[in-house]
Motif scaffolding. Structure first.
Motif, PDB file in Angstrom:
ATOM      1  N   UNK A 125      24.617  79.715 104.170  1.00  0.00           N
ATOM      2  CA  UNK A 125      25.569  79.876 103.065  1.00  0.00           C
ATOM      3  C   UNK A 125      26.904  79.389 103.587  1.00  0.00           C
ATOM      4  N   UNK A 126      27.226  78.153 103.269  1.00  0.00           N
ATOM      5  CA  UNK A 126      28.405  77.552 103.865  1.00  0.00           C
ATOM      6  C   UNK A 126      29.663  77.940 103.103  1.00  0.00           C
ATOM      7  N   UNK A 127      30.732  78.221 103.863  1.00  0.00           N
ATOM      8  CA  UNK A 127      32.000  78.567 103.229  1.00  0.00           C
ATOM      9  C   UNK A 127      32.539  77.335 102.497  1.00  0.00           C
ATOM     10  N   UNK A 128      32.309  76.185 103.076  1.00  0.00           N
ATOM     11  CA  UNK A 128      32.744  74.934 102.450  1.00  0.00           C
ATOM     12  C   UNK A 128      31.526  74.231 101.863  1.00  0.00           C
ATOM     13  N   UNK A 129      31.697  73.667 100.677  1.00  0.00           N
ATOM     14  CA  UNK A 129      30.572  72.973 100.044  1.00  0.00           C
ATOM     15  C   UNK A 129      30.036  71.831 100.895  1.00  0.00           C
ATOM     16  N   UNK A 130      30.902  71.286 101.722  1.00  0.00           N
ATOM     17  CA  UNK A 130      30.514  70.121 102.516  1.00  0.00           C
ATOM     18  C   UNK A 130      29.308  70.451 103.421  1.00  0.00           C
ATOM     19  N   UNK A 131      29.195  71.719 103.819  1.00  0.00           N
ATOM     20  CA  UNK A 131      28.048  72.142 104.618  1.00  0.00           C
ATOM     21  C   UNK A 131      26.758  71.975 103.845  1.00  0.00           C
ATOM     22  N   UNK A 132      26.782  72.386 102.572  1.00  0.00           N
ATOM     23  CA  UNK A 132      25.607  72.190 101.720  1.00  0.00           C
ATOM     24  C   UNK A 132      25.313  70.707 101.553  1.00  0.00           C
ATOM     25  N   UNK A 133      26.417  69.955 101.419  1.00  0.00           N
ATOM     26  CA  UNK A 133      26.237  68.511 101.203  1.00  0.00           C
ATOM     27  C   UNK A 133      25.455  67.888 102.357  1.00  0.00           C
TER      28      UNK A 133
END
Lengths: 315, 246
Positions: free
Chosen positions: A149-157
Protein backbone atom coordinates in the motif's frame (compact mmCIF):
# COMPACT_ATOMS: atom_id res chain seq x y z
CA UNK A 1 14.07 -10.44 -32.99
CA UNK A 2 13.56 -6.74 -32.81
CA UNK A 3 14.16 -5.58 -29.25
CA UNK A 4 13.82 -1.89 -30.11
CA UNK A 5 10.06 -1.71 -29.70
CA UNK A 6 9.81 -3.31 -26.23
CA UNK A 7 12.91 -1.42 -25.06
CA UNK A 8 11.53 1.92 -26.25
CA UNK A 9 8.14 1.21 -24.67
CA UNK A 10 9.79 0.32 -21.39
CA UNK A 11 11.82 3.55 -21.35
CA UNK A 12 8.70 5.62 -22.07
CA UNK A 13 6.75 3.77 -19.37
CA UNK A 14 9.54 4.20 -16.81
CA UNK A 15 9.86 7.92 -17.54
CA UNK A 16 6.13 8.69 -17.69
CA UNK A 17 5.43 9.27 -13.96
CA UNK A 18 8.60 11.34 -13.66
CA UNK A 19 7.37 13.70 -16.38
CA UNK A 20 3.66 13.72 -15.57
CA UNK A 21 3.59 14.03 -11.81
CA UNK A 22 -0.06 14.83 -11.19
CA UNK A 23 -2.31 12.32 -9.44
CA UNK A 24 -4.68 12.24 -12.39
CA UNK A 25 -1.85 11.44 -14.81
CA UNK A 26 -0.37 8.71 -12.66
CA UNK A 27 -3.76 7.20 -11.97
CA UNK A 28 -4.32 7.21 -15.72
CA UNK A 29 -1.02 5.39 -16.26
CA UNK A 30 -1.94 2.82 -13.61
CA UNK A 31 -5.29 2.16 -15.28
CA UNK A 32 -3.77 1.79 -18.74
CA UNK A 33 -1.21 -0.73 -17.47
CA UNK A 34 -3.77 -2.52 -15.31
CA UNK A 35 -6.16 -3.10 -18.23
CA UNK A 36 -3.21 -4.00 -20.45
CA UNK A 37 -2.25 -6.68 -17.91
CA UNK A 38 -5.66 -8.31 -17.61
CA UNK A 39 -6.25 -7.82 -21.35
CA UNK A 40 -2.96 -9.62 -22.03
CA UNK A 41 -3.99 -12.40 -19.62
CA UNK A 42 -7.15 -12.88 -21.67
CA UNK A 43 -5.20 -12.55 -24.92
CA UNK A 44 -2.79 -15.34 -24.00
CA UNK A 45 -5.66 -17.83 -23.80
CA UNK A 46 -8.09 -16.20 -26.24
CA UNK A 47 -5.72 -14.70 -28.77
CA UNK A 48 -2.66 -16.93 -28.78
CA UNK A 49 -4.42 -20.13 -27.76
CA UNK A 50 -7.74 -19.48 -29.50
CA UNK A 51 -9.69 -20.46 -26.38
CA UNK A 52 -12.25 -17.66 -26.24
CA UNK A 53 -13.36 -17.10 -22.70
CA UNK A 54 -16.30 -15.00 -21.63
CA UNK A 55 -15.67 -15.45 -17.94
CA UNK A 56 -12.11 -14.46 -17.22
CA UNK A 57 -13.39 -12.55 -14.20
CA UNK A 58 -13.33 -15.91 -12.45
CA UNK A 59 -9.51 -15.70 -12.34
CA UNK A 60 -9.48 -12.01 -11.56
CA UNK A 61 -11.82 -12.50 -8.62
CA UNK A 62 -9.95 -15.58 -7.44
CA UNK A 63 -6.76 -13.52 -7.28
CA UNK A 64 -8.44 -10.61 -5.52
CA UNK A 65 -10.13 -12.79 -2.90
CA UNK A 66 -7.17 -15.13 -2.42
CA UNK A 67 -4.67 -12.46 -1.38
CA UNK A 68 -7.26 -10.46 0.56
CA UNK A 69 -8.49 -13.42 2.61
CA UNK A 70 -4.91 -14.56 3.29
CA UNK A 71 -4.18 -11.09 4.67
CA UNK A 72 -7.33 -10.72 6.72
CA UNK A 73 -7.61 -14.25 8.14
CA UNK A 74 -4.02 -15.49 8.25
CA UNK A 75 -2.10 -12.24 8.41
CA UNK A 76 -0.09 -12.95 5.26
CA UNK A 77 1.85 -10.17 3.61
CA UNK A 78 0.08 -9.06 0.41
CA UNK A 79 3.30 -9.71 -1.50
CA UNK A 80 3.17 -13.39 -0.53
CA UNK A 81 -0.52 -13.12 -1.26
CA UNK A 82 0.35 -11.96 -4.76
CA UNK A 83 2.35 -15.14 -5.37
CA UNK A 84 -0.37 -17.27 -3.79
CA UNK A 85 -3.04 -15.68 -5.95
CA UNK A 86 -1.05 -16.47 -9.09
CA UNK A 87 -0.98 -20.09 -7.92
CA UNK A 88 -4.70 -20.03 -7.20
CA UNK A 89 -5.45 -18.47 -10.59
CA UNK A 90 -3.38 -21.13 -12.33
CA UNK A 91 -5.15 -23.86 -10.38
CA UNK A 92 -8.64 -22.56 -11.18
CA UNK A 93 -7.61 -22.10 -14.82
CA UNK A 94 -6.28 -25.63 -15.09
CA UNK A 95 -9.36 -27.01 -13.34
CA UNK A 96 -11.90 -25.24 -15.54
CA UNK A 97 -9.89 -26.13 -18.64
CA UNK A 98 -9.51 -29.78 -17.66
CA UNK A 99 -13.25 -30.10 -16.99
CA UNK A 100 -14.33 -28.31 -20.17
CA UNK A 101 -11.81 -29.86 -22.55
CA UNK A 102 -12.22 -33.37 -21.14
CA UNK A 103 -15.79 -33.16 -22.37
CA UNK A 104 -14.72 -31.65 -25.69
CA UNK A 105 -16.21 -28.20 -25.27
CA UNK A 106 -15.01 -25.81 -27.96
CA UNK A 107 -15.75 -22.36 -29.30
CA UNK A 108 -18.92 -20.74 -28.03
CA UNK A 109 -19.64 -23.65 -25.70
CA UNK A 110 -16.33 -23.06 -23.98
CA UNK A 111 -17.10 -19.34 -23.78
CA UNK A 112 -20.44 -20.11 -22.12
CA UNK A 113 -18.97 -22.55 -19.61
CA UNK A 114 -16.38 -19.98 -18.51
CA UNK A 115 -19.17 -17.45 -18.08
CA UNK A 116 -21.06 -20.00 -15.98
CA UNK A 117 -17.99 -20.59 -13.79
CA UNK A 118 -17.53 -16.87 -13.21
CA UNK A 119 -21.17 -16.52 -12.25
CA UNK A 120 -20.98 -19.54 -9.94
CA UNK A 121 -17.95 -18.04 -8.19
CA UNK A 122 -19.74 -14.69 -7.89
CA UNK A 123 -22.81 -16.28 -6.33
CA UNK A 124 -20.72 -18.45 -4.00
CA UNK A 125 -18.63 -15.55 -2.68
CA UNK A 126 -21.87 -13.64 -2.32
CA UNK A 127 -23.33 -16.38 -0.14
CA UNK A 128 -20.38 -17.60 1.92
CA UNK A 129 -19.47 -16.03 5.22
CA UNK A 130 -15.67 -16.23 5.07
CA UNK A 131 -15.65 -14.26 1.82
CA UNK A 132 -17.64 -11.49 3.49
CA UNK A 133 -20.79 -12.20 1.52
CA UNK A 134 -22.35 -9.50 -0.62
CA UNK A 135 -20.87 -6.75 1.57
CA UNK A 136 -17.41 -7.60 0.29
CA UNK A 137 -14.10 -7.29 2.07
CA UNK A 138 -12.37 -4.14 3.23
CA UNK A 139 -8.61 -4.08 3.63
CA UNK A 140 -7.39 -1.95 6.57
CA UNK A 141 -5.39 1.08 5.57
CA UNK A 142 -1.71 0.57 6.46
CA UNK A 143 0.35 2.66 4.10
CA UNK A 144 3.73 1.06 3.55
CA UNK A 145 5.53 -0.46 0.61
CA UNK A 146 6.04 -3.68 2.60
CA UNK A 147 2.28 -3.86 2.90
CA UNK A 148 1.70 -3.30 -0.86
CA UNK A 149 0.00 0.00 0.00
CA UNK A 150 2.12 2.82 -1.29
CA UNK A 151 1.87 6.29 0.21
CA UNK A 152 2.61 7.68 -3.24
CA UNK A 153 0.69 6.48 -6.28
CA UNK A 154 3.96 6.17 -8.14
CA UNK A 155 4.68 3.00 -6.12
CA UNK A 156 1.54 1.40 -7.52
CA UNK A 157 2.51 2.62 -10.95
CA UNK A 158 5.86 0.85 -10.93
CA UNK A 159 4.33 -2.30 -9.45
CA UNK A 160 1.73 -2.60 -12.17
CA UNK A 161 4.37 -1.69 -14.74
CA UNK A 162 6.46 -4.65 -13.60
CA UNK A 163 3.46 -7.02 -13.77
CA UNK A 164 2.40 -5.76 -17.20
CA UNK A 165 5.97 -5.99 -18.48
CA UNK A 166 6.03 -9.62 -17.37
CA UNK A 167 2.78 -10.29 -19.25
CA UNK A 168 4.15 -8.68 -22.42
CA UNK A 169 7.39 -10.61 -21.99
CA UNK A 170 5.35 -13.82 -21.86
CA UNK A 171 3.53 -12.80 -25.04
CA UNK A 172 6.85 -12.17 -26.80
CA UNK A 173 8.09 -15.55 -25.61
CA UNK A 174 4.90 -17.19 -26.92
CA UNK A 175 5.55 -15.76 -30.37
CA UNK A 176 8.97 -17.37 -30.45
CA UNK A 177 8.67 -20.61 -28.52
CA UNK A 178 7.55 -24.15 -29.19
CA UNK A 179 4.67 -23.75 -26.74
CA UNK A 180 3.49 -20.68 -28.67
CA UNK A 181 3.77 -22.49 -32.01
CA UNK A 182 1.72 -25.35 -30.63
CA UNK A 183 -0.93 -22.93 -29.36
CA UNK A 184 -1.12 -21.28 -32.78
CA UNK A 185 -1.52 -24.72 -34.36
CA UNK A 186 -4.34 -25.58 -31.96
CA UNK A 187 -6.03 -22.24 -32.61
CA UNK A 188 -5.82 -22.69 -36.37
CA UNK A 189 -6.76 -26.35 -36.66
CA UNK A 190 -7.03 -28.69 -33.74
CA UNK A 191 -7.26 -31.93 -35.74
CA UNK A 192 -4.15 -31.14 -37.73
CA UNK A 193 -2.37 -30.24 -34.49
CA UNK A 194 -3.26 -33.65 -33.02
CA UNK A 195 -2.08 -35.42 -36.15
CA UNK A 196 1.31 -33.72 -35.78
CA UNK A 197 1.86 -35.11 -32.31
CA UNK A 198 0.53 -32.28 -30.18
CA UNK A 199 -1.26 -33.24 -26.98
CA UNK A 200 -3.94 -30.61 -27.49
CA UNK A 201 -5.65 -31.27 -24.16
CA UNK A 202 -2.47 -30.72 -22.22
CA UNK A 203 -1.44 -27.59 -24.11
CA UNK A 204 -4.88 -26.05 -23.67
CA UNK A 205 -4.88 -26.75 -19.95
CA UNK A 206 -1.40 -25.22 -19.71
CA UNK A 207 -2.40 -22.02 -21.47
CA UNK A 208 -5.50 -21.60 -19.33
CA UNK A 209 -3.38 -22.02 -16.19
CA UNK A 210 -0.91 -19.42 -17.45
CA UNK A 211 -3.69 -17.02 -18.38
CA UNK A 212 -5.46 -17.61 -15.06
CA UNK A 213 -2.28 -16.90 -13.10
CA UNK A 214 -1.66 -13.58 -14.86
CA UNK A 215 -5.26 -12.54 -14.48
CA UNK A 216 -5.17 -13.33 -10.76
CA UNK A 217 -2.14 -11.04 -10.39
CA UNK A 218 -4.36 -8.29 -11.78
CA UNK A 219 -6.99 -9.21 -9.19
CA UNK A 220 -4.58 -8.84 -6.29
CA UNK A 221 -3.33 -5.54 -7.65
CA UNK A 222 -6.90 -4.30 -7.88
CA UNK A 223 -7.61 -5.28 -4.27
CA UNK A 224 -4.48 -3.47 -3.05
CA UNK A 225 -5.16 -0.38 -5.14
CA UNK A 226 -8.77 0.12 -4.09
CA UNK A 227 -8.59 -1.72 -0.73
CA UNK A 228 -12.10 -2.96 -1.23
CA UNK A 229 -13.56 -5.86 -3.21
CA UNK A 230 -17.02 -7.31 -3.55
CA UNK A 231 -18.35 -10.24 -5.59
CA UNK A 232 -20.25 -8.17 -8.16
CA UNK A 233 -17.18 -6.13 -9.11
CA UNK A 234 -14.39 -8.72 -9.19
CA UNK A 235 -16.43 -11.69 -10.47
CA UNK A 236 -18.87 -9.61 -12.55
CA UNK A 237 -19.46 -9.99 -16.28
CA UNK A 238 -18.24 -6.39 -16.68
CA UNK A 239 -14.69 -7.42 -15.77
CA UNK A 240 -14.74 -10.30 -18.23
CA UNK A 241 -15.95 -8.01 -20.99
CA UNK A 242 -13.38 -5.31 -20.20
CA UNK A 243 -10.59 -7.85 -20.59
CA UNK A 244 -11.68 -9.23 -23.91
CA UNK A 245 -12.57 -5.77 -25.15
CA UNK A 246 -9.13 -4.22 -24.68
CA UNK A 247 -7.65 -7.25 -26.34
CA UNK A 248 -10.06 -7.24 -29.28
CA UNK A 249 -9.92 -3.51 -29.86
CA UNK A 250 -6.14 -3.60 -29.81
CA UNK A 251 -5.76 -6.83 -31.74
CA UNK A 252 -6.10 -10.41 -30.45
CA UNK A 253 -3.18 -12.76 -30.74
CA UNK A 254 -0.69 -9.89 -30.97
CA UNK A 255 1.92 -8.86 -28.43
CA UNK A 256 0.96 -5.20 -28.17
CA UNK A 257 -2.77 -5.41 -28.96
CA UNK A 258 -3.93 -5.36 -25.32
CA UNK A 259 -1.67 -2.41 -24.50
CA UNK A 260 -2.89 -0.39 -27.49
CA UNK A 261 -6.50 -1.31 -26.76
CA UNK A 262 -6.13 -0.41 -23.11
CA UNK A 263 -4.53 2.95 -23.96
CA UNK A 264 -7.37 3.93 -26.29
CA UNK A 265 -10.22 2.66 -24.16
CA UNK A 266 -8.85 4.20 -20.96
CA UNK A 267 -8.28 7.50 -22.77
CA UNK A 268 -11.82 7.52 -24.11
CA UNK A 269 -13.31 6.27 -20.86
CA UNK A 270 -11.56 8.84 -18.66
CA UNK A 271 -11.78 11.85 -20.98
CA UNK A 272 -15.39 11.51 -22.06
CA UNK A 273 -16.23 11.52 -18.37
CA UNK A 274 -14.02 14.57 -17.85
CA UNK A 275 -15.37 16.71 -20.70
CA UNK A 276 -19.09 16.18 -20.26
CA UNK A 277 -21.48 16.08 -17.33
CA UNK A 278 -24.44 14.89 -19.36
CA UNK A 279 -25.64 11.58 -17.95
CA UNK A 280 -24.75 8.66 -20.21
CA UNK A 281 -23.19 10.77 -22.94
CA UNK A 282 -19.75 9.32 -22.22
CA UNK A 283 -21.15 5.83 -22.65
CA UNK A 284 -22.71 6.79 -25.97
CA UNK A 285 -19.37 8.09 -27.25
CA UNK A 286 -17.59 5.01 -25.92
CA UNK A 287 -20.09 2.68 -27.58
CA UNK A 288 -20.02 4.49 -30.92
CA UNK A 289 -16.25 4.29 -30.98
CA UNK A 290 -16.34 0.55 -30.34
CA UNK A 291 -18.74 0.07 -33.24
CA UNK A 292 -16.51 2.11 -35.53
CA UNK A 293 -13.37 0.21 -34.61
CA UNK A 294 -14.96 -3.22 -34.86
CA UNK A 295 -16.57 -2.18 -38.16
CA UNK A 296 -13.48 -0.77 -39.83
CA UNK A 297 -10.61 -2.52 -38.06
CA UNK A 298 -11.93 -5.99 -37.29
CA UNK A 299 -8.42 -7.22 -36.49
CA UNK A 300 -7.87 -4.41 -34.04
CA UNK A 301 -5.90 -1.18 -33.90
CA UNK A 302 -2.59 -2.96 -34.55
CA UNK A 303 -3.75 -3.10 -38.17
CA UNK A 304 -3.21 0.67 -38.36
CA UNK A 305 0.46 0.18 -37.58
CA UNK A 306 0.78 -2.76 -39.94
CA UNK A 307 -0.69 -0.69 -42.78
CA UNK A 308 1.85 2.05 -42.20
CA UNK A 309 4.70 -0.43 -42.14
CA UNK A 310 3.50 -1.97 -45.35
CA UNK A 311 3.28 1.43 -47.05
CA UNK A 312 6.76 2.27 -45.85
CA UNK A 313 8.06 -1.04 -47.08
CA UNK A 314 6.61 -0.38 -50.51
CA UNK A 315 7.93 3.18 -50.76
CA UNK B 1 6.09 -52.68 -39.69
CA UNK B 2 2.33 -52.19 -39.58
CA UNK B 3 0.11 -55.18 -38.86
CA UNK B 4 -3.64 -54.71 -38.85
CA UNK B 5 -5.81 -57.64 -37.77
CA UNK B 6 -9.59 -57.82 -38.01
CA UNK B 7 -10.05 -54.09 -37.64
CA UNK B 8 -13.65 -52.84 -37.59
CA UNK B 9 -15.22 -49.45 -37.16
CA UNK B 10 -18.96 -49.45 -36.70
CA UNK B 11 -21.25 -46.43 -37.01
CA UNK B 12 -24.69 -47.52 -35.81
CA UNK B 13 -25.71 -50.27 -38.22
CA UNK B 14 -22.94 -49.52 -40.70
CA UNK B 15 -19.68 -51.42 -40.63
CA UNK B 16 -17.58 -48.69 -42.23
CA UNK B 17 -14.49 -50.83 -41.82
CA UNK B 18 -15.30 -54.51 -41.61
CA UNK B 19 -12.63 -56.80 -40.12
CA UNK B 20 -9.88 -55.47 -42.31
CA UNK B 21 -6.47 -57.11 -42.07
CA UNK B 22 -3.38 -55.86 -43.82
CA UNK B 23 0.38 -55.55 -43.52
CA UNK B 24 2.74 -52.83 -44.58
CA UNK B 25 6.35 -53.94 -44.80
CA UNK B 26 9.18 -51.64 -43.79
CA UNK B 27 10.77 -49.67 -46.62
CA UNK B 28 7.93 -50.21 -49.10
CA UNK B 29 5.20 -48.10 -50.60
CA UNK B 30 1.82 -49.72 -50.12
CA UNK B 31 -1.41 -48.51 -51.65
CA UNK B 32 -5.02 -48.58 -50.52
CA UNK B 33 -7.61 -48.17 -53.26
CA UNK B 34 -11.32 -48.62 -53.46
CA UNK B 35 -14.51 -46.95 -54.69
CA UNK B 36 -15.82 -43.79 -53.05
CA UNK B 37 -17.27 -44.48 -49.64
CA UNK B 38 -15.43 -47.78 -49.27
CA UNK B 39 -14.07 -46.74 -45.89
CA UNK B 40 -10.48 -45.88 -46.81
CA UNK B 41 -10.28 -42.64 -44.86
CA UNK B 42 -12.12 -44.24 -41.94
CA UNK B 43 -9.53 -47.00 -41.92
CA UNK B 44 -6.73 -44.41 -41.82
CA UNK B 45 -8.49 -42.58 -39.01
CA UNK B 46 -8.80 -45.82 -37.04
CA UNK B 47 -5.10 -46.59 -37.57
CA UNK B 48 -3.93 -43.17 -36.39
CA UNK B 49 -6.15 -42.85 -33.34
CA UNK B 50 -8.63 -40.32 -34.70
CA UNK B 51 -11.35 -42.95 -34.39
CA UNK B 52 -11.31 -45.70 -31.79
CA UNK B 53 -11.66 -49.08 -33.53
CA UNK B 54 -14.54 -51.25 -32.32
CA UNK B 55 -12.83 -54.55 -33.05
CA UNK B 56 -9.41 -55.78 -33.99
CA UNK B 57 -5.89 -54.64 -33.35
CA UNK B 58 -3.22 -52.42 -34.81
CA UNK B 59 0.42 -53.29 -34.21
CA UNK B 60 3.05 -50.81 -35.24
CA UNK B 61 6.80 -51.29 -34.83
CA UNK B 62 6.21 -54.19 -32.51
CA UNK B 63 3.78 -52.43 -30.20
CA UNK B 64 0.03 -52.72 -29.90
CA UNK B 65 -1.17 -49.17 -30.52
CA UNK B 66 -4.88 -49.91 -30.84
CA UNK B 67 -6.95 -47.04 -29.48
CA UNK B 68 -4.02 -44.80 -28.52
CA UNK B 69 -4.62 -41.07 -29.02
CA UNK B 70 -3.27 -39.50 -32.25
CA UNK B 71 -0.45 -37.53 -30.65
CA UNK B 72 1.08 -40.64 -29.08
CA UNK B 73 0.80 -42.57 -32.32
CA UNK B 74 2.51 -39.69 -34.10
CA UNK B 75 5.29 -39.71 -31.51
CA UNK B 76 5.68 -43.44 -32.07
CA UNK B 77 6.37 -42.70 -35.72
CA UNK B 78 3.12 -42.97 -37.69
CA UNK B 79 1.68 -39.77 -39.10
CA UNK B 80 -1.22 -39.10 -41.44
CA UNK B 81 -2.15 -36.34 -43.85
CA UNK B 82 -5.70 -35.23 -44.49
CA UNK B 83 -7.64 -35.73 -47.70
CA UNK B 84 -9.31 -32.37 -47.19
CA UNK B 85 -6.21 -30.28 -46.49
CA UNK B 86 -6.08 -28.84 -42.99
CA UNK B 87 -3.49 -26.05 -43.13
CA UNK B 88 -2.84 -23.68 -40.24
CA UNK B 89 -4.31 -21.04 -42.49
CA UNK B 90 -2.99 -17.85 -40.91
CA UNK B 91 0.52 -19.14 -40.38
CA UNK B 92 3.27 -19.06 -42.97
CA UNK B 93 4.43 -22.21 -44.73
CA UNK B 94 7.58 -22.15 -42.60
CA UNK B 95 5.56 -21.90 -39.38
CA UNK B 96 3.27 -24.70 -40.55
CA UNK B 97 6.17 -27.07 -41.12
CA UNK B 98 7.87 -25.96 -37.89
CA UNK B 99 4.88 -27.19 -35.89
CA UNK B 100 5.74 -30.68 -37.11
CA UNK B 101 9.47 -30.20 -36.57
CA UNK B 102 8.92 -29.06 -32.98
CA UNK B 103 7.92 -32.63 -32.12
CA UNK B 104 11.57 -33.58 -31.73
CA UNK B 105 13.21 -30.32 -30.75
CA UNK B 106 12.24 -27.37 -28.57
CA UNK B 107 14.82 -25.20 -30.39
CA UNK B 108 13.33 -22.59 -32.67
CA UNK B 109 16.42 -22.30 -34.85
CA UNK B 110 16.63 -26.06 -35.31
CA UNK B 111 12.94 -26.38 -36.12
CA UNK B 112 13.24 -23.56 -38.63
CA UNK B 113 16.26 -25.16 -40.31
CA UNK B 114 14.44 -28.48 -40.54
CA UNK B 115 11.43 -26.73 -42.04
CA UNK B 116 13.64 -25.25 -44.73
CA UNK B 117 15.24 -28.61 -45.54
CA UNK B 118 11.85 -30.28 -45.81
CA UNK B 119 10.42 -27.47 -47.92
CA UNK B 120 13.28 -28.06 -50.36
CA UNK B 121 12.61 -31.79 -50.31
CA UNK B 122 8.95 -31.35 -51.31
CA UNK B 123 9.66 -28.49 -53.70
CA UNK B 124 8.20 -25.53 -51.84
CA UNK B 125 11.37 -23.70 -50.80
CA UNK B 126 10.19 -20.57 -52.63
CA UNK B 127 6.94 -20.51 -50.70
CA UNK B 128 8.35 -20.59 -47.16
CA UNK B 129 7.20 -17.11 -46.15
CA UNK B 130 3.82 -17.36 -47.90
CA UNK B 131 0.68 -17.61 -45.77
CA UNK B 132 -0.83 -21.08 -45.98
CA UNK B 133 -4.28 -19.67 -46.81
CA UNK B 134 -2.88 -18.22 -50.05
CA UNK B 135 -1.56 -21.51 -51.42
CA UNK B 136 -3.03 -23.31 -54.43
CA UNK B 137 -4.51 -26.78 -54.03
CA UNK B 138 -1.19 -28.28 -55.17
CA UNK B 139 0.64 -26.12 -52.65
CA UNK B 140 -1.65 -27.18 -49.82
CA UNK B 141 -1.20 -30.84 -50.67
CA UNK B 142 2.55 -30.41 -50.54
CA UNK B 143 2.25 -28.57 -47.26
CA UNK B 144 0.31 -31.49 -45.76
CA UNK B 145 3.12 -33.74 -46.88
CA UNK B 146 5.83 -31.41 -45.58
CA UNK B 147 4.26 -30.97 -42.14
CA UNK B 148 3.86 -34.72 -41.73
CA UNK B 149 7.46 -35.32 -42.83
CA UNK B 150 8.69 -32.77 -40.33
CA UNK B 151 7.61 -35.06 -37.49
CA UNK B 152 10.27 -37.50 -38.75
CA UNK B 153 7.89 -40.43 -39.18
CA UNK B 154 8.78 -44.06 -39.76
CA UNK B 155 5.48 -44.61 -41.55
CA UNK B 156 3.71 -41.94 -43.55
CA UNK B 157 0.00 -42.31 -44.28
CA UNK B 158 -0.98 -40.20 -47.27
CA UNK B 159 -4.69 -39.68 -47.84
CA UNK B 160 -5.14 -38.73 -51.50
CA UNK B 161 -2.27 -36.29 -51.84
CA UNK B 162 -2.73 -36.40 -55.64
CA UNK B 163 -6.46 -35.65 -55.71
CA UNK B 164 -7.24 -32.31 -57.31
CA UNK B 165 -3.85 -31.99 -58.96
CA UNK B 166 -3.39 -31.67 -62.72
CA UNK B 167 -1.24 -34.20 -64.62
CA UNK B 168 2.01 -32.16 -64.61
CA UNK B 169 1.62 -31.58 -60.87
CA UNK B 170 1.12 -35.31 -60.35
CA UNK B 171 4.25 -36.04 -62.38
CA UNK B 172 6.17 -33.67 -60.13
CA UNK B 173 4.90 -35.21 -56.91
CA UNK B 174 5.58 -38.86 -57.79
CA UNK B 175 9.40 -38.55 -57.56
CA UNK B 176 8.99 -36.59 -54.33
CA UNK B 177 7.18 -39.53 -52.76
CA UNK B 178 9.71 -41.96 -54.18
CA UNK B 179 12.42 -39.80 -52.63
CA UNK B 180 10.70 -39.98 -49.26
CA UNK B 181 10.73 -43.76 -49.45
CA UNK B 182 14.40 -43.85 -50.43
CA UNK B 183 15.17 -41.70 -47.39
CA UNK B 184 13.92 -44.59 -45.26
CA UNK B 185 10.29 -43.68 -44.62
CA UNK B 186 7.68 -46.35 -45.31
CA UNK B 187 4.66 -45.01 -47.18
CA UNK B 188 1.05 -46.16 -47.14
CA UNK B 189 -1.18 -44.17 -49.47
CA UNK B 190 -4.82 -43.88 -50.36
CA UNK B 191 -5.08 -42.88 -53.99
CA UNK B 192 -7.67 -42.56 -56.70
CA UNK B 193 -5.19 -41.47 -59.33
CA UNK B 194 -4.32 -44.86 -60.79
CA UNK B 195 -1.28 -43.51 -62.62
CA UNK B 196 0.19 -42.66 -59.22
CA UNK B 197 -0.71 -45.99 -57.63
CA UNK B 198 0.71 -47.96 -60.53
CA UNK B 199 4.02 -46.14 -60.58
CA UNK B 200 4.47 -45.90 -56.82
CA UNK B 201 3.03 -48.83 -54.93
CA UNK B 202 4.56 -52.27 -54.68
CA UNK B 203 1.62 -53.77 -52.91
CA UNK B 204 -1.98 -52.67 -53.21
CA UNK B 205 -4.99 -53.40 -51.03
CA UNK B 206 -8.51 -52.93 -52.37
CA UNK B 207 -11.23 -51.93 -49.95
CA UNK B 208 -14.91 -52.20 -50.78
CA UNK B 209 -17.80 -51.75 -48.35
CA UNK B 210 -15.28 -51.81 -45.54
CA UNK B 211 -13.78 -55.16 -46.51
CA UNK B 212 -10.39 -55.90 -48.03
CA UNK B 213 -11.44 -57.71 -51.21
CA UNK B 214 -8.11 -58.05 -53.00
CA UNK B 215 -4.42 -57.55 -52.58
CA UNK B 216 -1.30 -57.81 -54.67
CA UNK B 217 1.08 -56.05 -57.03
CA UNK B 218 -0.73 -53.04 -58.56
CA UNK B 219 -1.66 -54.60 -61.92
CA UNK B 220 -2.94 -57.74 -60.24
CA UNK B 221 -6.01 -56.33 -58.45
CA UNK B 222 -6.81 -54.13 -61.45
CA UNK B 223 -7.50 -57.32 -63.43
CA UNK B 224 -9.33 -59.07 -60.61
CA UNK B 225 -13.03 -59.56 -61.49
CA UNK B 226 -14.05 -58.91 -57.87
CA UNK B 227 -12.32 -55.54 -57.98
CA UNK B 228 -13.77 -54.61 -61.35
CA UNK B 229 -17.25 -55.37 -60.04
CA UNK B 230 -16.65 -53.33 -56.93
CA UNK B 231 -15.82 -50.32 -59.06
CA UNK B 232 -18.08 -50.76 -62.08
CA UNK B 233 -21.01 -52.72 -60.75
CA UNK B 234 -22.34 -56.25 -60.92
CA UNK B 235 -21.71 -58.01 -64.24
CA UNK B 236 -19.09 -55.51 -65.39
CA UNK B 237 -16.28 -58.03 -65.27
CA UNK B 238 -18.17 -60.40 -67.55
CA UNK B 239 -18.99 -57.66 -70.05
CA UNK B 240 -15.35 -56.54 -70.15
CA UNK B 241 -14.24 -60.12 -70.65
CA UNK B 242 -16.82 -60.51 -73.44
CA UNK B 243 -15.71 -57.39 -75.32
CA UNK B 244 -12.10 -58.46 -74.92
CA UNK B 245 -12.91 -61.77 -76.62
CA UNK B 246 -14.98 -60.24 -79.38
Amino acid sequence: MNWKIPAALLVVALAYPLVFRGNFAINFGVLVLFFALIGQAWNIAGGFGGQLSFGHAVFFGTGAYCSTILQLKLGWSPWSGLAASAGAGALVGALIAALSFRFGLRGSYFALITLAFAEAFRILTNALEFTGGGVGLLLPLKRSALNFQFAERIGFYYTILALTAISIGIAIWLQRSRFGARLAAIRENEDAARALGIDTFREKVKVMALSGALCALGGTFYAQYYLYIDPAVVFGVDKSVEMLLVSMIGGTGTVYGPLIGSLLLTLVGEYTRAITDAQGLSLIIYGSLLILIIGFLPNGLVDLFKLRWRRKARA
Amino acid sequence: MLEVRGLSKIFGGLRAVDSASLDVAEGTIAGLIGPNGAGKTTLFAALTGFLAPDEGSVRFRGEDITGRPPHLICRHGMVRTFQVTQPFAHLSVRENIMVGAYLHTPERALASARAEAIARQVGMADLLERTAAGLTVAGRKRLELARALATQPKLLLLDEVMAGLNPPEIDELIPVIQGIRSSGVTVFLIEHVMQAVMSLAENVYVLSYGKIIAQGAPRQPAADPVVIEAYLGHGAAQRIAATAHA
